[in-house]
Design an enzyme around this catalytic site. Sequence first.
Site, short mmCIF file in Angstrom:
data_model
loop_
_atom_site.label_atom_id
_atom_site.label_comp_id
_atom_site.label_asym_id
_atom_site.label_seq_id
_atom_site.Cartn_x
_atom_site.Cartn_y
_atom_site.Cartn_z
N VAL A 86 72.51 15.61 -2.52
CA VAL A 86 73.94 15.82 -2.65
C VAL A 86 74.37 15.94 -4.11
CG1 VAL A 86 76.19 14.98 -1.88
CG2 VAL A 86 74.13 14.34 -0.61
N TYR A 121 63.81 2.81 -7.46
CA TYR A 121 64.71 3.34 -6.44
C TYR A 121 63.98 3.54 -5.11
CZ TYR A 121 68.00 6.65 -4.26
OH TYR A 121 68.87 7.28 -3.40
N LYS A 154 64.72 1.68 -1.53
CA LYS A 154 65.11 2.35 -0.29
C LYS A 154 64.10 2.07 0.84
CE LYS A 154 69.00 4.17 -1.62
NZ LYS A 154 70.28 3.68 -1.11
N SER A 214 67.30 6.86 1.79
CA SER A 214 66.88 8.10 1.17
C SER A 214 65.48 8.41 1.67
CB SER A 214 66.84 7.95 -0.35
OG SER A 214 66.18 9.06 -0.92
N ILE A 264 79.10 10.45 -2.55
CA ILE A 264 79.04 10.51 -1.09
C ILE A 264 80.07 9.57 -0.44
CG2 ILE A 264 77.54 10.10 0.92
CD1 ILE A 264 75.14 10.83 -0.91
N1 LIG Z 1 73.04 12.10 -4.13
C1 LIG Z 1 71.93 12.24 -3.43
O1 LIG Z 1 71.35 13.31 -3.40
C2 LIG Z 1 71.38 11.08 -2.62
C3 LIG Z 1 70.18 11.29 -1.93
C4 LIG Z 1 69.66 10.25 -1.16
C5 LIG Z 1 70.35 9.04 -1.08
N2 LIG Z 1 71.51 8.86 -1.77
C6 LIG Z 1 72.18 7.57 -1.60
O2 LIG Z 1 73.54 7.77 -1.26
C7 LIG Z 1 74.33 6.69 -1.74
C8 LIG Z 1 75.47 7.23 -2.58
O3 LIG Z 1 74.94 8.00 -3.63
P1 LIG Z 1 75.79 8.99 -4.57
O4 LIG Z 1 74.93 10.15 -4.83
O5 LIG Z 1 77.13 9.16 -4.03
O6 LIG Z 1 75.81 8.10 -5.91
P2 LIG Z 1 76.89 8.04 -7.09
O7 LIG Z 1 77.62 9.31 -7.22
O8 LIG Z 1 76.10 7.51 -8.26
O9 LIG Z 1 77.90 6.91 -6.57
C9 LIG Z 1 77.44 5.60 -6.40
C10 LIG Z 1 78.54 4.75 -5.82
O10 LIG Z 1 78.04 3.42 -5.65
C11 LIG Z 1 78.91 2.51 -6.30
N3 LIG Z 1 78.25 1.31 -6.80
C12 LIG Z 1 77.16 1.24 -7.60
N4 LIG Z 1 76.88 -0.04 -7.88
C13 LIG Z 1 77.82 -0.80 -7.25
C14 LIG Z 1 78.09 -2.19 -7.16
N5 LIG Z 1 77.32 -3.07 -7.79
N6 LIG Z 1 79.14 -2.60 -6.41
C15 LIG Z 1 79.93 -1.70 -5.78
N7 LIG Z 1 79.74 -0.37 -5.83
C16 LIG Z 1 78.70 0.07 -6.56
C17 LIG Z 1 79.52 3.31 -7.44
O11 LIG Z 1 80.71 2.68 -7.86
P3 LIG Z 1 81.30 2.79 -9.37
O12 LIG Z 1 82.07 4.08 -9.41
O13 LIG Z 1 82.15 1.58 -9.50
O14 LIG Z 1 80.12 2.80 -10.29
C18 LIG Z 1 79.75 4.65 -6.75
O15 LIG Z 1 80.91 4.64 -5.96
C19 LIG Z 1 73.38 5.78 -2.52
O16 LIG Z 1 72.97 4.72 -1.69
C20 LIG Z 1 72.21 6.71 -2.83
O17 LIG Z 1 71.03 5.99 -3.02
C21 LIG Z 1 72.04 9.86 -2.54
#
Ligand SMILES: NC(=O)c1ccc[n+]([C@@H]2O[C@H](COP(=O)([O-])OP(=O)(O)OC[C@H]3O[C@@H](n4cnc5c(N)ncnc54)[C@H](OP(=O)(O)O)[C@@H]3O)[C@@H](O)[C@H]2O)c1
Length: 251
Positions: free
Chosen positions: A193, A160, A164, A141, A13
């Site tokens: 997503v 998780y 949140k 979330s 995202i």
């Molecule tokens: N996907 C969904 O359906 C969904 C639904 C509800 C909420 N969310 C929320 O949306 C946000 C993004 O999720 P996503 O689905 O895009 O997740 P993702 O694909 O797993 O990406 C996570 C991102 O967070 C970064 N990250 C993790 N730990 C970190 C740290 N210690 N310092 C700096 N960066 C860090 C990762 O960086 P690296 O590449 O360096 O690991 C990556 O860029 C999160 O807060 C998640 O909880 C997602």
Amino acid sequence: MSSFLITGSSRGIGLGYVKLLASKSASEVGKVFAAARAENAALKQIISESAGRVEFVPLEVTSETSAKEAAQCVELSLGSKGLDVLINNAGIPSQTEGGIENMTDLTEVLNVNVFGVHNVTRAFLPLLRKGHLKKIGNISSSLGSMALSAMGKFQPTPAYKVSKAAVNMLTVQWAESLENDGFTILALCPGWVKTDMGTEAGYLTPEESATGGLDVISRSTPADSGKFFVINLPDKEIGGQKIYDGSVRPY
Ligand SMILES: NC(=O)c1ccc[n+]([C@@H]2O[C@H](COP(=O)([O-])OP(=O)(O)OC[C@H]3O[C@@H](n4cnc5c(N)ncnc54)[C@H](OP(=O)(O)O)[C@@H]3O)[C@@H](O)[C@H]2O)c1
Ligand SMILES: *[C@@H]1O[C@H](CO)[C@@H](O)[C@H](O)[C@H]1NC(C)=O
Ligand SMILES: *[C@@H]1O[C@H](CO)[C@@H](O)[C@H](O)[C@H]1NC(C)=O
Ligand SMILES: *[C@@H]1O[C@H](CO)[C@@H](O)[C@H](O)[C@H]1NC(C)=O
């Protein structure tokens, strides 16, 4: 012409937000700070095609030192200007086999999803105070909602969900604290997503999620501060229903 910083912008995202913001006209979106632990190929490409508008900022959200250095780096780039919008997106999932009694990862998950984000916000607060928009979007979330918790009952991710729920209350705490300072601080549900976290089964592409999130952030005013919104994608139907309608979600 507003400036943005997105944490966790290396993939998923966060990368979707960077791509979307880079595609906007320079009169609408000024500097875009893509904060991530490492500058990968995807970020390098966007940055090289952005004519200097997108900048990489090294940021490990669990390091206070890294957060402070990132803020200094952004301050140097903005000169006398402030930062307009901070999007706290970085986060990690959790997985617990066998339910809550087996949850052993709470410390690690809270460290990234709550303390990390809180420290990053603290580090950027002086720059945000100087900004015109003073907006903070915390990517939360619906799994963190107590009122909606039955919806996510089948998902074995207790740490998780707890993290949140804490993000949601922290958002409220900060909104209350800064309510007389012109800030708009929102908790945002990004939808389900297709990312490493959301898996291929998700309903939305990262770009769609970012489009719906940016719409909510753009329209929000200080009167909305402290609320929990779902993204707004008026044309998107999931199983015949418009579930991403920009409405306020219950905490
Ligand atoms: N996907 C969904 O359906 C969904 C639904 C509800 C909420 N969310 C929320 O949306 C946000 C993004 O999720 P996503 O689905 O895009 O997740 P993702 O694909 O797993 O990406 C996570 C991102 O967070 C970064 N990250 C993790 N730990 C970190 C740290 N210690 N310092 C700096 N960066 C860090 C990762 O960086 P690296 O590449 O360096 O690991 C990556 O860029 C999160 O807060 C998640 O909880 C997602
Ligand atoms: C956050 O900052 C506090 C000090 O203000 C520090 O003790 C803590 O380790 C930091 N945590 C993270 C995850 O950055
Ligand atoms: C909890 O985890 C242990 C292994 O760490 C496993 O043997 C046990 O079956 C799990 N409990 C449940 C209820 O799944
Ligand atoms: C969410 O928003 C506020 C806004 O200032 C911030 O201080 C808080 O720490 C953010 N992050 C979390 C995890 O709630």
